[in-house]
Design a protein around this motif. Structure first.
Motif, PDB file in Angstrom:
ATOM      1  N   ALA A  22     -12.728   5.298 -25.468  1.00  0.00           N
ATOM      2  CA  ALA A  22     -11.509   5.153 -25.103  1.00  0.00           C
ATOM      3  C   ALA A  22     -10.418   5.231 -26.370  1.00  0.00           C
ATOM      4  O   ALA A  22      -9.443   5.498 -26.284  1.00  0.00           O
ATOM      5  N   TYR A  23     -11.039   5.030 -27.743  1.00  0.00           N
ATOM      6  CA  TYR A  23     -10.387   4.852 -28.907  1.00  0.00           C
ATOM      7  C   TYR A  23     -11.081   5.290 -30.166  1.00  0.00           C
ATOM      8  O   TYR A  23     -12.411   5.296 -29.772  1.00  0.00           O
ATOM      9  N   THR A  24     -10.398   5.712 -30.985  1.00  0.00           N
ATOM     10  CA  THR A  24     -11.136   5.635 -32.383  1.00  0.00           C
ATOM     11  C   THR A  24     -10.354   5.250 -33.319  1.00  0.00           C
ATOM     12  O   THR A  24      -9.036   5.236 -33.378  1.00  0.00           O
ATOM     13  N   VAL A  25     -10.808   4.285 -34.408  1.00  0.00           N
ATOM     14  CA  VAL A  25     -10.053   3.726 -35.220  1.00  0.00           C
ATOM     15  C   VAL A  25      -9.542   4.678 -36.265  1.00  0.00           C
ATOM     16  O   VAL A  25     -10.328   5.386 -36.822  1.00  0.00           O
ATOM     17  N   VAL A  26      -8.276   4.757 -36.699  1.00  0.00           N
ATOM     18  CA  VAL A  26      -7.565   5.312 -37.749  1.00  0.00           C
ATOM     19  C   VAL A  26      -7.956   4.790 -38.838  1.00  0.00           C
ATOM     20  O   VAL A  26      -7.488   3.565 -39.259  1.00  0.00           O
TER      21      VAL A  26
END
Length: 368
Positions: free
Chosen positions: A356-360
Motif C-alpha cells: 500500500a505504501y513505501t516510506v520516502v
C-alpha cells in the motif's frame, strides 16, 4: 504492428491524402492523452492502451463517424473530430465506469466522512457485472472476481452508515470499501480526480471535486496496517485546501504520484471501539494526501510552523510516538524544537495490501 496502430489504420480506412494524415494524427493525439490519464491512474502501458481502445469502441464505428466529419460545414476538422470522439466516448464508455457522485461533511452520529449516492452506486456495480442488493440500511454487495458472494455491508449495526439528504440516499464510503475487502476482492484506488475504485473485476468511477473524499480513500489503503495501530493512537481526518496551510517539499517526487504526509496531534480522545470496549489515548494521526508534480508536492496541514522530524521507517516513527501515547508517561505534552513531532511521507500505490505504501527517504527532501 501494435494494437494502437492497427486501430488507427482501421479507424481511418476510407480516408485519403492529407485528410487521412491530419485526422489520423488528431485521433492518435486523443489516444495518447487518454492513455496518459490511465497511466497516472496506476495502469500499466498495456492496460492503459486496452482501456483506451475499449472506450472508443469498434474502429469501424469511429471510421464511419470520421467519414462524416467532412459533412459538418460549420466545424473545422479538429472541432468535428473532437465532437465525434466526445460522443463516441459517451456512447461506448465501459459499463463499469459509470459515475457515482460523492459528498463529504460532518454528519449526525458519524462525524466527518464521505458518502456515495446509493442509487448511482447500485447501477454502477450492476453494470460492471456485480450487484448491490437490499435497502441502504441493510445492503449486500457482490462484485465479479470476489471469492465471497453477496457480502453484507452491516449497515444496520453502523450508526450513520446511510443517510438521506435532499431526498437522495447516500452510503458511507468506508462501509463500501470495508464490504469489498471483506468479500475477498482485490481492491485498488486508481487516479486522482474522479478516482476509480477497482474491486475484483469491477471498476467503479467516483465523481468528486472534494479532495477530502480522495484523501480519505487513499488513507484507508494504509491506515488499517497494524504498523499504524496500537494503544493510545487514533486517526483524524484530512484538511481540505481551503482550511489548511500549505506545506511544500521538493525531492524526487514522481509527477502524478500520490503521496501522504502523516503527522500526529496531541489531543485526548476516547471512543467505544469495535468489539474491544472503550479506548482512549493522546495521539491522533492526521494524513494529508496529494498528487505530486515532478520534483515537488504540497500538503495541507493545520500548523505550518509546528516543528516536526521526518523518519525513514514506520518502526522508528512509532518508537518516537511511544512516550506520547498516555499523558502519565509523556515527558512533554506538546511539540517543540527539542521534541519535534514525528512525521512520515509515504508514496501510495492505491492498493489495499502489503504494498500500500513505501516510506520516502527524508534525506533527499527539502521544505519549500
Amino acid at each position: 504492428m501494435n494494437a494502437r496502430e492497427r486501430y488507427l489504420n482501421a479507424a481511418t480506412r476510407g480516408l485519403w491524402g492529407h485528410r487521412k494524415r491530419e485526422l489520423r494524427a488528431e485521433l492518435a493525439g486523443h489516444l495518447s492523452e487518454r492513455m496518459a490519464e490511465f497511466r497516472l491512474g496506476g495502469l500499466s502501458a498495456e492496460e492503459a492502451e486496452r482501456q483506451t481502445l475499449r472506450e472508443l469502441g469498434a474502429p469501424e464505428r469511429v471510421s464511419g463517424g470520421m467519414m462524416g466529419v467532412h459533412t459538418f460545414p460549420a466545424l473545422s476538422k479538429v472541432g468535428a473530430l473532437t465532437l465525434l470522439l466526445a460522443t463516441t466516448l459517451l456512447a461506448t464508455v465501459p459499463q463499469g465506469l459509470a459515475q457515482v457522485k460523492s459528498i463529504y461533511g460532518n454528519f449526525p452520529n458519524s462525524g466527518e466522512t464521505s458518502y456515495l449516492d446509493f442509487d448511482q452506486l447500485k447501477a454502477a456495480i450492476e453494470k460492471a457485472g456485480g450487484e448491490l442488493s437490499g435497502q441502504p440500511d441493510h445492503a449486500f454487495v457482490t462484485v465479479p472476481g470476489a471469492p465471497r458472494a453477496q457480502y453484507p455491508l452491516n449497515t444496520m449495526n453502523w450508526p450513520g452508515a446511510a443517510l438521506v439528504q435532499q431526498h437522495t440516499t447516500y452510503l458511507s464510503t468506508d462501509l463500501l470499501i470495508g464490504g469489498l475487502l471483506s468479500s475477498g476482492a482485490d481492491v485498488r484506488i486508481l487516479g486522482w480526480k474522479n478516482p476509480t475504485v477497482r474491486a475484483g473485476n469491477a471498476d467503479i468511477q467516483l465523481e468528486t471535486e472534494d479532495q477530502r473524499v480522495v484523501s480519505q480513500l487513499y488513507t484507508s489503503t494504509f491506515n488499517g496496517d497494524p504498523a499504524f495501530r496500537g494503544d493510545g493512537i487514533s486517526w483524524g481526518f484530512a484538511l481540505n485546501e481551503h482550511t489548511g496551510q500549505a506545506l511544500g517539499f521538493t525531492g524526487q517526487f514522481k509527477k502524478g504520484g500520490v503521496y501522504a504526509l502523516v503527522l500526529p496531534q496531541l489531543t485526548y480522545w476516547t471512543s467505544q471501539g469495535v468489539g474491544a470496549g472503550p479506548q482512549d489515548g493522546y495521539v491522533i494521526l492526521d494524513s494529508s494526501v496529494n498528487q505530486a508534480q515532478t520534483g515537488s508536492i504540497t500538503f495541507q496541514v493545520s500548523d505550518r510552523k509546528q516543528p516536526f522530524k521526518l523518519y525513514s521507517s514506520v518502526e522508528d516513527f512509532q518508537a518516537a510516538l511511544d512516550p506520547y501515547r498516555t499523558i502519565t508517561t509523556a515527558p512533554v505534552v506538546h511539540w517543540d524544537a527539542t521534541h519535534p513531532a514525528p512525521a512520515l511521507i509515504l508514496e501510495l500505490s492505491g492498493h489495499f495490501g502489503r504494498d500500500a505504501y513505501t516510506v520516502v527517504n527524508p534525506s533527499a527532501l527539502h521544505v519549500k
